[in-house]
Design a protein around this motif. Structure first.
Motif, short mmCIF file in Angstrom:
data_model
loop_
_atom_site.label_atom_id
_atom_site.label_comp_id
_atom_site.label_asym_id
_atom_site.label_seq_id
_atom_site.Cartn_x
_atom_site.Cartn_y
_atom_site.Cartn_z
N SER A 146 47.72 39.87 25.97
CA SER A 146 48.58 38.81 26.51
C SER A 146 48.57 38.82 28.03
CB SER A 146 50.01 38.99 25.99
OG SER A 146 50.91 38.10 26.61
N LEU A 147 48.63 40.00 28.63
CA LEU A 147 48.61 40.11 30.09
C LEU A 147 47.29 39.62 30.66
CD1 LEU A 147 50.34 43.60 30.62
CD2 LEU A 147 51.31 41.34 31.08
N LEU A 148 46.19 40.01 30.02
CA LEU A 148 44.87 39.62 30.50
C LEU A 148 44.60 38.12 30.34
CD1 LEU A 148 42.75 42.62 29.16
CD2 LEU A 148 43.58 42.26 31.49
N ALA A 149 45.39 37.48 29.47
CA ALA A 149 45.23 36.03 29.25
C ALA A 149 46.13 35.21 30.18
CB ALA A 149 45.55 35.69 27.80
N ARG A 150 46.93 35.88 31.01
CA ARG A 150 47.82 35.15 31.92
C ARG A 150 47.01 34.33 32.91
NH1 ARG A 150 53.40 37.08 31.75
NH2 ARG A 150 53.57 37.80 29.59
N SER A 151 47.60 33.24 33.36
CA SER A 151 46.88 32.31 34.23
C SER A 151 46.49 32.93 35.56
CB SER A 151 47.75 31.06 34.47
OG SER A 151 48.99 31.41 35.06
N TRP A 152 47.15 34.01 35.96
CA TRP A 152 46.82 34.66 37.24
C TRP A 152 45.34 35.04 37.29
CZ3 TRP A 152 44.87 39.47 38.58
CH2 TRP A 152 44.95 39.81 39.93
N PHE A 153 44.79 35.49 36.18
CA PHE A 153 43.39 35.94 36.17
C PHE A 153 42.41 34.79 36.37
CE2 PHE A 153 45.47 39.56 34.24
CZ PHE A 153 44.76 40.63 34.73
N LYS A 154 42.85 33.57 36.17
CA LYS A 154 41.94 32.42 36.27
C LYS A 154 42.00 31.74 37.63
CE LYS A 154 42.45 31.46 31.31
NZ LYS A 154 43.44 32.50 31.04
N ARG A 155 43.05 32.02 38.41
CA ARG A 155 43.26 31.31 39.67
C ARG A 155 42.31 31.82 40.76
NH1 ARG A 155 47.12 32.96 43.74
NH2 ARG A 155 47.37 31.34 45.31
N VAL A 156 41.67 30.93 41.49
CA VAL A 156 40.64 31.34 42.44
C VAL A 156 41.20 32.13 43.62
CG1 VAL A 156 40.67 29.23 43.85
CG2 VAL A 156 38.55 30.54 43.63
N TRP A 157 42.39 31.77 44.10
CA TRP A 157 42.90 32.42 45.30
C TRP A 157 43.26 33.87 45.09
CZ3 TRP A 157 41.78 31.19 49.90
CH2 TRP A 157 41.58 29.85 50.27
N ILE A 158 43.50 34.28 43.85
CA ILE A 158 43.86 35.69 43.62
C ILE A 158 42.69 36.63 43.91
CG2 ILE A 158 45.59 35.05 41.93
CD1 ILE A 158 42.57 36.90 40.66
N LEU A 159 41.48 36.08 43.92
CA LEU A 159 40.30 36.92 44.07
C LEU A 159 40.27 37.65 45.40
CD1 LEU A 159 37.73 34.44 42.49
CD2 LEU A 159 38.73 36.49 41.43
N GLN A 160 40.38 36.93 46.50
CA GLN A 160 40.35 37.60 47.78
C GLN A 160 41.66 38.34 48.04
OE1 GLN A 160 40.11 35.76 51.54
NE2 GLN A 160 41.34 33.97 51.03
N GLU A 161 42.72 37.91 47.36
CA GLU A 161 44.00 38.61 47.51
C GLU A 161 43.90 40.03 46.98
OE1 GLU A 161 46.44 34.39 46.97
OE2 GLU A 161 46.66 35.99 45.48
N VAL A 162 43.30 40.18 45.79
CA VAL A 162 43.19 41.51 45.20
C VAL A 162 42.01 42.28 45.79
CG1 VAL A 162 41.76 40.83 43.22
CG2 VAL A 162 43.29 42.77 43.00
#
Length: 358
Positions: free
Chosen positions: A189-205
């Protein structure tokens, strides 16, 4: 109460804004927005940078910023309520508040500094949203894994070190098959959260030195979170695994990230990320790519069209000079078409050059 209006910040230097989230436990979210500067040798205060999904564009909530009203999305309001402390203020960077989203020039300026904003943060807080019984369950077990790992000298362990599996087995002692099933469901369920799909999170993490995963009232370090799917026997999809690979910790140190992270590689891995503005699928990767970060030839510019952004990116990938090439008749690709041609850009551009007689 008047609506909030942004003051202009210095766009010629490394200026950005921070918020002081005021302590409290009532429904009213209050904060103070102030200007700060990056690259300071001695920063007077540490800050945490928030990584989250904007969610629905509607803004049915209001928060108070510098004594004025600012509309907020449901996701932002929920995150602020969970991240707010009852007994002390908290210094945060949150894009939706700290950037004047209606000022295109400022947006471009801040996007150029995004990598530094996240890299200079004391920690990055990754908000995955509200919890469920199953997510609370797996978050509790990941916390046990984190606490037990502190008892071992595991800082230099890589992903394949048997020690991780031994610790995981130890904390699972006494767990029934039903309990372990619920843990796996919670992790999925956590891995399916929309956060993983959002492009801006990539450089953030990717630019985070330290990161913390927060879901509801539970939290765990990103270094432990990224290990857990492997230990639990869960295989994330290709995109999700690539995100886990760039989280700070053993996953990042032993992944493809340390070998090759040029813009073309990042576009191939993350080109299917979600973004409300197609240009962001490109712009969000600039601050984490090894070749663009060392060059000034490709920058986020929201005053240019999607086609112009794709054209500039194509010329950069093919190492064309910044100017001097005619663009008449250049392929007017959509973002999807550009990504589909990513591995054959040279041939596609050659065909264009022949057609226009260049």
């Amino acid at each position: 109460m008047e609506s909030f209006k942004y003051n202009v910040i210095d766009l010629e230097g490394p200026a950005f804004r921070l918020i002081r989230l005021l302590k409290g436990d009532d429904d009213l979210i209050q904060c103070h927005l102030f200007e700060a500067w990056l690259h300071q040798q001695e920063r007077s205060m540490d800050y945490a940078a928030l990584s989250y999904t904007w969610g629905d564009a509607e803004k049915p909530y209001e928060i108070v910023v510098n004594g004025s009203r600012l509309a907020a999305t449901k996701n932002l309001h929920l995150a602020l309520r969970h991240l707010r402390c009852q007994d002390q203020d908290r210094i945060l960077w949150i894009d939706a508040i700290c950037i004047d989203q209606d000022n295109h020039r400022e947006r471009g300026h801040q996007v150029q500094q995004m990598a530094s904003i996240y890299n200079e943060a004391e920690r990055v807080v990754i908000w995955l949203g509200p919890s469920t019984y199953d997510t609370d369950l797996i978050m509790n077990f990941m916390k046990k894994l984190e606490e037990e790992s502190l008892r071992h000298n595991c800082n230099n362990w890589n992903l394949s070190n048997q020690g991780w599996a031994d610790i995981w087995s130890f904390i699972q002692t006494g767990s029934s098959a039903s309990l372990m099933y619920r843990q796996c469901e919670g992790l999925k369920s956590l891995l399916a959260r929309s956060w993983f799909k959002r492009v801006w999170i990539l450089q953030e993490v990717a630019n985070a030195r330290v990161a913390e995963i927060v879901c509801g009232t539970k939290s765990v370090s990103a270094r432990i979170f990224a290990l857990t799917p492997l230990l639990a026997g869960i295989v994330p999809d290709h995109h999700c695994q690539a995100v886990l690979d760039i989280m700070p910790g053993p996953s990042r140190k032993s992944s493809w990230w340390t070998q090759k992270r040029d813009l073309q590689t990042l576009l191939a891995k993350f080109g299917k990320s979600e973004a409300s503005d197609p240009r962001d699928v490109i712009y969000a990767l600039l601050g984490m790519s090894s070749d663009v970060s060392s060059s000034d030839s490709l920058k986020a510019n929201y005053e240019e069209s999607v086609q112009k952004a794709i054209q500039n990116t194509t010329f950069f990938l093919l190492r064309f000079p910044e100017s001097g090439y005619p663009t008449y008749g250049f392929p007017t690709w959509t973002l999807q078409e550009f990504l589909e041609n990513l591995n054959s850009l040279g041939n596609a551009v050659l065909e264009w050059a022949v057609k226009v007689g260049y």
